[in-house]
Structure formats: structure tokens, C-alpha cells
Write an enzyme that holds these catalytic residues in place. Structure first.
Site, PDB file in Angstrom:
ATOM      1  N   ARG A  27       0.832  -1.206   0.000  1.00  0.00           N
ATOM      2  CA  ARG A  27       0.000   0.000   0.000  1.00  0.00           C
ATOM      3  C   ARG A  27       0.868   1.258   0.000  1.00  0.00           C
ATOM      4  NH1 ARG A  27      -0.580   4.667   2.783  1.00  0.00           N
ATOM      5  NH2 ARG A  27      -0.300   3.555   4.760  1.00  0.00           N
ATOM      6  N   ASP A  28       1.564   1.500   1.073  1.00  0.00           N
ATOM      7  CA  ASP A  28       2.365   2.714   1.212  1.00  0.00           C
ATOM      8  C   ASP A  28       3.501   2.748   0.191  1.00  0.00           C
ATOM      9  OD1 ASP A  28       3.345   5.087   2.211  1.00  0.00           O
ATOM     10  OD2 ASP A  28       4.298   4.195   3.947  1.00  0.00           O
ATOM     11  N   HIS A 220       6.611   3.944  12.810  1.00  0.00           N
ATOM     12  CA  HIS A 220       6.739   3.954  11.354  1.00  0.00           C
ATOM     13  C   HIS A 220       7.830   4.966  10.995  1.00  0.00           C
ATOM     14  CE1 HIS A 220       4.614   3.692   7.255  1.00  0.00           C
ATOM     15  NE2 HIS A 220       5.581   4.585   7.087  1.00  0.00           N
ATOM     16  N   HIS A 222      11.007   6.567   8.629  1.00  0.00           N
ATOM     17  CA  HIS A 222      11.634   6.731   7.319  1.00  0.00           C
ATOM     18  C   HIS A 222      13.132   6.920   7.537  1.00  0.00           C
ATOM     19  CE1 HIS A 222       7.982   7.827   4.602  1.00  0.00           C
ATOM     20  NE2 HIS A 222       7.644   6.970   5.543  1.00  0.00           N
ATOM     21  N   CYS A 253       6.810   9.394   0.817  1.00  0.00           N
ATOM     22  CA  CYS A 253       5.620  10.197   1.059  1.00  0.00           C
ATOM     23  C   CYS A 253       5.502  11.222  -0.055  1.00  0.00           C
ATOM     24  CB  CYS A 253       5.694  10.902   2.411  1.00  0.00           C
ATOM     25  SG  CYS A 253       4.275  11.983   2.714  1.00  0.00           S
ATOM     26  N   ASN A 262      10.574   4.257   3.202  1.00  0.00           N
ATOM     27  CA  ASN A 262      10.291   3.537   4.433  1.00  0.00           C
ATOM     28  C   ASN A 262      11.464   2.671   4.859  1.00  0.00           C
ATOM     29  OD1 ASN A 262       7.374   4.128   4.911  1.00  0.00           O
ATOM     30  ND2 ASN A 262       7.141   3.212   2.890  1.00  0.00           N
TER      31      ASN A 262
END
Length: 314
Positions: A27-28, A220, A222, A253, A262
Site C-alpha cells: 500500500r504505502d 513507522h 523513514h 511520502c 520507508n
């Protein structure tokens, strides 16, 4: 995978015995691709991730295709993931319409995406911070009424490209608001990758003081400044047992241009296994999956572990 492709295990008694990896690559990761990935490739990606031992795989997003065209096939993809066994397949929903679409397909875990800052809320959600929280309240309530697990993402917890450093109490206010709505779990996002370990520990301690228990918190990170694993370790030392990561280091993002991506799931698994922490993940199969996905995307994986282990196999 050969023995020299595995880390030496040196346990740390101060860390959790097991960590649940919340895999976000499908997804991300894929939502940031320049071109849409074919639905069958996405489905195969999720299946391979499940076969590698990941038990929580964020599948897609029920956002309007105008905003995230790369995930416009949510209705076509989600039914193809049936039959994966005891795999949790969370989906992101932006509003009540998105929730209704997800529930109609049988989704049992959803996520809402909030911001800790006014600027990012306006850029990403097209609403102010408090206005966006008000939109989520009926979504969370309806999801809980349907017996669905709800995760609350909080972006920009550690820094914002427009506002700079974000006050810890501002982050805590958003987190407690989401929890009060009924969110079962919160994911603290370092959206532009500026956090450092001390910053992580301070925020976690404050959230505990504000009544948010550690077992309801995920992280989460980065890796913009190379701090993702260090920050993860700080969270583990605090007792956090849920860590978001993306297979092959996919994603970033789209609203935070400096975010390089990520935390790679393989890099995370290498560290966790070296610390003697159970994940249930087969690192060899996971690496092979990320190599395969990189071939589909036409570029090498940014994950250091994927590159190292792929080189050993040549």
C-alpha cells in the site's frame, strides 16, 4: 540461504521476545510509483509476502482514484487476496465512503490517516487538523460498530517540512484524540525521517503519561538521515512490539519530498533476528520477494540487506 547470510544471534534481555511487523509495501510503497502496478502483480506480491511469514500486510487504500490513482484498483485487488489464511489485511480509508467500500468487500481491519500538524493536514487531507479529526470520528465509530479493528496513523510526529520541529504535546493531543474516538492502535509516523532515538523515547514516555499504553503503539520510521533502525531500537527498548516496514524499502511520502523511503523490512528483520527477537519471517523468502518486485518495477531495491543477500546468491 547460506549460514554466512544470517546474522549472529546475540540476544538482549531488555528487548521484547517477539515483534509484529506491519508490512506496508503493498500500500504505502506502491502508492508512490510513477505508474500503476498491474493488479495481478500486486496480488502476487501480497501472496509472496504472506508466504515469507508476514502476518499483517496492508493491502490497499480506498481513497478516491483522483487522489491516489496507483491504488484505483482496490475493489478488484482485495477479493483476489481471499484464501490467504490467518493473514491480517488492513486497508486505508479516508472517509465514510471509503469505509463503506471496504466493508462491502469484507475488510476486517481498517486504518485512518491523521496528521500531527496543521500544514500537513491541509496538504495531505485538504482540511485543517481539527477538521480532519472531526471527519474521522464517524468513520471510527462506524467501523467499531461493525466489529472492525481500527488503526490510527499519525504523520509528522517528529518533524514537518513546513513547520519544522513538532511539539511533543501537540503530537500527544492528536494521538489521544484518535484513541478517544476508539482507535485500537496508533502508528507514530516519522514522515520525513528526522527523528533521533532520544526524541523517540521522549514521545513514547509522554504518550504513556497521557494514558496511551505502549502495547497500543506502533512506529513507522523513514530513513532519510539513516536513523530508522536506531529509532526502531529505541522504541523496542521502550517496549514497543509493532514496527511498520516496507519490503525492499519501497515508498516514501508524495507530500514530503525529502522523505527517501520507508524502513526496509529486510533490514529490520536482519536486526531483529540478530537480537534474538522472533518475527516469524523467513528472510531468504522475503528477500527473494523484494528482488522479484524490483524486477517488476524495473529498478533495484534500495534495501541494503536485499542488495547484500542478492549479491551472495550470485
Amino acid at each position: 540461504m547460506t549460514a554466512d547470510a544470517l546474522p549472529m544471534v546475540v540476544p538482549d534481555s531488555g528487548l521484547p521476545a517477539r515483534v509484529r511487523i506491519h508490512e506496508v509495501g503493498a500500500r504505502d510503497g506502491l502508492q508512490n510509483e510513477q505508474r500503476a502496478v498491474p493488479t495481478p502483480v500486486k496480488a502476487e506480491f501480497v501472496r509472496r509476502l504472506a508466504e515469507a511469514g508476514l502476518t499483517t500486510i496492508e493491502a490497499t487504500s480506498f481513497v478516491h482514484p483522483k487522489w491516489v490513482p496507483q491504488l484505483a484498483d482496490a475493489e478488484q485487488l482485495f477479493p483476489q487476496l481471499a484464501g490467504l489464511g490467518n493473514i491480517d489485511l488492513p486497508v486505508l480509508v479516508p472517509n465514510q465512503r471509503g469505509l463503506e467500500r471496504a466493508l462491502a468487500l469484507g475488510a476486517r481491519r481498517i486504518a485512518v490517516f491523521a496528521s500531527a500538524t496543521e500544514s500537513f493536514a491541509k496538504a495531505n487531507l485538504n482540511r485543517g487538523l481539527d477538521e480532519s479529526l472531526a471527519v474521522f470520528e464517524p468513520v471510527v465509530r462506524q467501523a467499531k460498530d461493525a466489529g472492525v479493528h481500527v488503526r490510527g496513523y499519525v504523520s509528522m510526529c517528529f518533524g514537518d517540512p513546513w513547520e519544522g520541529a513538532v511539539p511533543l504535546r501537540q503530537v500527544a493531543r492528536v494521538c489521544t484524540a484518535l484513541r478517544d474516538m476508539g482507535c485500537d492502535e496508533l502508528s507514530l509516523g516519522d514522515t520525513i525521517g528526522v527523528a533521533t532515538p532520544g526524541h523517540v523515547r521522549e514521545l513514547l514516555a509522554l504518550l504513556n503519561e497521557e494514558g496511551v499504553p505502549t502495547h497500543e503503539i506502533g512506529v513507522h520510521f523513514h530513513d532519510t538521515y539513516g536513523q530508522a533502525l536506531a529509532n526502531t531500537l529505541a522504541a523496542l527498548q521502550h517496549g514497543v512490539t509493532t514496527v511498520d516496514a516496507s519490503a525492499g524499502g519501497l515508498g516514501g511520502c508524495p507530500y514530503a519530498k525529502s522523505a527517501t523511503g520507508n524502513l526496509a523490512t529486510e533490514d529490520l528483520v536482519w536486526m531483529l533476528h540478530g537480537l534474538g527477537i522472533e518475527t516469524g519471517v523467513d528472510l531468504g523468502r522475503l528477500t527473494a520477494t523484494s528482488v522479484w518486485m524490483a524486477e517488476q518495477l524495473g529498478r533495484p531495491s534500495p534495501s541494503r540487506t536485499v542488495r547484500a543477500l542478492s549479491h551472495k546468491d550470485q
